[in-house]
Scaffold this active site. Structure first.
Site, PDB file in Angstrom:
ATOM      1  N   ASP A   8       0.846  -1.194   0.000  1.00  0.00           N
ATOM      2  CA  ASP A   8       0.000   0.000   0.000  1.00  0.00           C
ATOM      3  C   ASP A   8       0.884   1.247   0.000  1.00  0.00           C
ATOM      4  O   ASP A   8       1.807   1.345   0.808  1.00  0.00           O
ATOM      5  CB  ASP A   8      -0.915   0.013   1.222  1.00  0.00           C
ATOM      6  CG  ASP A   8      -1.903  -1.157   1.224  1.00  0.00           C
ATOM      7  OD1 ASP A   8      -2.213  -1.659   0.129  1.00  0.00           O
ATOM      8  OD2 ASP A   8      -2.362  -1.537   2.309  1.00  0.00           O
ATOM      9  N   ARG A  20     -16.385 -12.992   0.458  1.00  0.00           N
ATOM     10  CA  ARG A  20     -15.562 -12.271   1.422  1.00  0.00           C
ATOM     11  C   ARG A  20     -15.775 -10.780   1.227  1.00  0.00           C
ATOM     12  O   ARG A  20     -15.771 -10.278   0.098  1.00  0.00           O
ATOM     13  CB  ARG A  20     -14.081 -12.606   1.241  1.00  0.00           C
ATOM     14  CG  ARG A  20     -13.168 -11.924   2.248  1.00  0.00           C
ATOM     15  CD  ARG A  20     -11.715 -12.386   2.085  1.00  0.00           C
ATOM     16  NE  ARG A  20     -10.870 -11.858   3.154  1.00  0.00           N
ATOM     17  CZ  ARG A  20     -10.232 -10.683   3.090  1.00  0.00           C
ATOM     18  NH1 ARG A  20     -10.328  -9.935   1.997  1.00  0.00           N
ATOM     19  NH2 ARG A  20      -9.495 -10.282   4.109  1.00  0.00           N
TER      20      ARG A  20
END
Length: 331
Positions: free
Chosen positions: A205, A270
């Site tokens: 990230d 999910r």
């Protein structure tokens, strides 16, 4: 075409073997006194850790998850009205602008509390205001937790300004984003040859810190220093924290930005919700002077968050985004 990956190391039934296999992913209880040293060690060794007793209200988490499930349950033609992302909005399978794809659909939202979520108004109608209020309340709670963690990390590193990291998230110009990912059940592809179907490809990230929460369906995997991929057991009552590239640079490599990915589940959906805490676009990203020891050289060239963000989003997910900004040691 959705990419397949080699399976992560299989978990063992023996509890002790499983703990060793998982490399002892750090578990940090924020209700305990003085977890600073644990936090620092987790960021140095893994760039990733699990948080319990986090203080984010369970009813808020459930309410937002319920609204997200309701959105993703809508017909594709209806959801498409909230897209394509520009950069905010609904997306399906396509990740970024450089050919990356995954077995997922998602909503990418601004953390600006004054946003009117106009793309969702045509779908939710008046309920769009309820969704916006829930998102704002959730972001405020996880942002508070993220800032508390960053301040404890600053103290653990003995930085004089305990808000050295957190003030970048608290800044009104903070370039943070909120993402809701939905990984639908996927068929058992015969051509996969036993490999996992990638929901979201391996990457780090780029921001300072990421705060992740998912439902009780597994799929998240992280890469250890030796290159092994290990599964992270799902826990819908906890949060997981990722060190971002920017924090790695600000600590001159002391903290490690963790490479991670998500594999799709064959039979169950999910859902994950991630707050990406970023600095203002004009913020200069460089090792903190107060951290640099005598004659310690910076490992990175100085850059602004705007420059790094622009470079990162021109790259593919798996690229070493920081590589372009690393200083090359003289031979």
């Amino acid at each position: 075409m959705v990419v397949h990956s080699k399976p992560a190391i299989e978990q063992l039934s023996n509890a002790n073997s499983c703990a060793a296999l998982l490399g002892g992913i750090p578990l940090i209880d924020l209700s305990k006194p003085d977890p600073k040293s644990q936090l620092v060690r987790a960021c140095q060794d893994f760039g990733f850790f699990k948080i319990i007793n986090h203080g984010v209200p369970a009813h808020l988490i459930r309410a937002l998850e319920s609204e997200a499930v309701r959105f993703f349950s809508l017909p594709p033609s209806v959801k498409a009205q909230a897209g394509p992302p520009d950069p905010f909005g609904y997306g399906d399978k396509k990740i970024g602008l450089n050919g990356d794809v995954g077995w997922l659909e998602y909503l990418l939202l601004t953390t600006n509390s004054h946003s009117d979520y106009h793309k969702l108004s045509s779908i939710f109608g008046h309920a769009a205001d309820k969704f916006r209020c829930l998102v704002n309340e959730y972001i405020a709670a996880v942002k508070k937790m993220a800032c508390e963690i960053l301040e404890m990390l600053a103290e653990g590193l003995r930085i004089d300004d305990r808000e050295a990291f957190s003030k970048l998230l608290m800044d009104e110009q903070s370039d943070s984003v909120f993402r809701v990912n939905h990984y639908p059940p996927c068929p058992d592809f015969p051509e996969s040859n036993g490999r996992n179907l990638i929901g979201f490809g391996e990457h780090t990230d780029p921001q300072i810190i990421s705060v992740l929460r998912s439902n009780n369906i597994s799929g998240l995997q992280i890469s250890l220093k030796d290159g092994r991929w290990i599964p992270v057991p799902a826990d819908q009552n906890s949060f997981f924290i990722n060190v971002g590239d920017s924090l790695q640079v600000m600590t001159n490599g002391r903290f490690k930005s963790v490479k991670h990915r998500v594999v799709a589940n064959g039979s169950k959906s999910r859902l994950s919700m991630i707050y990406f805490g970023g600095p203002p676009l004009s913020e200069t990203i460089a090792p903190l002077a107060s951290l640099m020891q005598d004659e310690e050289d910076s490992l990175y060239k100085e850059f602004t968050w705007f420059e790094y963000k622009k470079s990162a989003y021109k790259s593919k997910l798996a690229d070493n985004r920081l590589g372009l900004f690393e200083k090359i040691a003289a031979s």
